[in-house]
Design a protein around this motif. Structure first.
Motif, PDB file in Angstrom:
ATOM      1  N   GLU A  53       1.324  -1.034   0.361  1.00 11.21           N
ATOM      2  CA  GLU A  53      -0.132  -0.163   0.525  1.00 11.21           C
ATOM      3  C   GLU A  53       0.426   1.581   0.052  1.00 11.21           C
ATOM      4  N   LEU A  54       1.766   1.190   1.025  1.00 15.86           N
ATOM      5  CA  LEU A  54       2.284   1.947   1.013  1.00 15.86           C
ATOM      6  C   LEU A  54       4.031   2.709   0.252  1.00 15.86           C
ATOM      7  N   LYS A  55       4.065   1.136  -0.461  1.00 19.45           N
ATOM      8  CA  LYS A  55       5.138   1.020  -1.109  1.00 19.45           C
ATOM      9  C   LYS A  55       6.601   1.627  -0.916  1.00 19.45           C
ATOM     10  N   ILE A  97       3.915  -2.101  20.159  1.00 21.86           N
ATOM     11  CA  ILE A  97       4.366  -2.726  18.620  1.00 21.86           C
ATOM     12  C   ILE A  97       4.798  -1.770  17.963  1.00 21.86           C
ATOM     13  N   ASP A  98       6.548  -1.837  17.536  1.00 23.47           N
ATOM     14  CA  ASP A  98       7.739  -1.062  17.584  1.00 23.47           C
ATOM     15  C   ASP A  98       7.729  -0.852  15.864  1.00 23.47           C
ATOM     16  N   ILE A  99       7.215  -0.152  15.166  1.00 20.08           N
ATOM     17  CA  ILE A  99       8.290  -0.500  13.750  1.00 20.08           C
ATOM     18  C   ILE A  99       8.751   0.453  13.205  1.00 20.08           C
ATOM     19  N   THR A 100       9.886   0.506  12.549  1.00 22.64           N
ATOM     20  CA  THR A 100      10.555   1.463  11.423  1.00 22.64           C
ATOM     21  C   THR A 100       9.991   1.109  10.208  1.00 22.64           C
ATOM     22  N   LEU A 101      10.242   1.767   9.535  1.00 21.69           N
ATOM     23  CA  LEU A 101       9.891   2.125   7.969  1.00 21.69           C
ATOM     24  C   LEU A 101      10.715   3.327   7.204  1.00 21.69           C
ATOM     25  N   GLU A 102      11.521   2.912   5.904  1.00 24.46           N
ATOM     26  CA  GLU A 102      12.298   2.899   4.843  1.00 24.46           C
ATOM     27  C   GLU A 102      11.145   3.442   4.119  1.00 24.46           C
ATOM     28  N   LYS A 103      11.753   4.898   2.582  1.00 22.02           N
ATOM     29  CA  LYS A 103      11.204   5.613   1.924  1.00 22.02           C
ATOM     30  C   LYS A 103      12.403   6.468   0.943  1.00 22.02           C
TER      31      LYS A 103
END
Length: 258
Positions: A53-55, A97-103
């Motif tokens: 969804e977020l690519k 809930i611990d999340i990392t995201l790379e864009k």
């Protein structure tokens, strides 16, 4: 770790975008996390949403050999809880809930606590106090403030409520790398330590225990728990030091800017 990185305006805009996308992940989870599912269900949902969804990319997956897209820390787990299908979420649980995201090559990092229909008043108080303590630290961020100012504000709020601060884990600089300098301790003395500059980006992520600050790591090499088996809570945001104060890059729509 590398030396502290001061971000350019272009880099800051990339950080804003990864933070904005990460806030969307938590908005999605607010309608998904419930009693009766497992943390592995949450991990699968998050990975699919980030990728399809977020690519974007779940930055935790593959980092240091980790196999999952998030950490899921239940009850007495302080941090780094590994998603699994063994524990079905129960009415009395608390969950981080611990999340990392790379864009676009830049990473954001955030965590949120979830409570359920029969979570005790004592557990909810811990969760609320931890959230407040994180914000006490965030609110002192500005150029020429120090890391000691942040740590002291968090420590004072948590300890005045009767809780203890985990010492072994801390916030960290973040950008192209998940972990950059500086290390952001959640305890400390005012006017001490590293002096903040505009353009710095780092996380503030206090881990606060209901009982003793002592912790141990389980045999899986990841999961950190309280030694006394009492509850632990954590919240986290990615912060930018601006010319006049701070900007919370991972601020969620459900939050009121304090």
């Amino acid at each position: 770790m590398n030396k502290t990185v001061i971000k350019t305006e272009t880099e800051i805009n990339f950080m804003r975008e990864s933070g904005r996308l990460l806030s969307k992940v938590f908005a999605m989870l607010d309608d998904f996390i419930c009693e009766g599912i497992t943390t592995l269900d949450i991990d699968s949902k998050v990975e699919s949403y980030i990728v399809n969804e977020l690519k974007a990319r779940p930055a935790s997956k593959g980092q240091y050999g980790y196999q999952y897209s998030l950490n899921s820390s239940l009850n007495d787990v302080v941090c780094h809880g590994v998603p699994n299908d063994r524990h079905i979420l129960k009415a009395k649980d608390i969950l981080n809930i611990d999340i990392t995201l790379e864009k676009n090559g830049y990473i954001s990092d955030s965590s949120k606590m979830y409570t359920f229909s029969a979570t005790s008043a004592e557990a909810k108080r811990l969760v609320k106090t931890t959230y407040e303590a994180m914000w006490e630290g965030i609110k002192v961020v500005k150029p020429k403030a120090t890391l000691g100012d942040i740590g002291h504000a968090i420590q004072k709020h948590a300890e005045s409520a009767g809780y203890s601060i985990v010492r072994e884990y801390c916030g960290h600089g973040i950008g192209k790398e998940m972990h950059e300098e500086p290390q952001v301790l959640h305890y400390g003395k005012p006017h001490s330590g590293f002096v903040l500059e505009a353009g710095m980006t780092f996380t503030i992520e206090p881990m606060i225990n209901q009982g003793s600050k002592k912790i141990k790591t389980k045999k899986d090499g990841w999961t950190v728990v309280t030694r006394d088996k009492k509850l632990s809570a954590q919240w986290e945001h990615t912060i930018l030091v601006t010319q006049t104060g701070y900007e919370v890059l991972t601020l969620r729509e459900d939050e009121i800017l304090l």
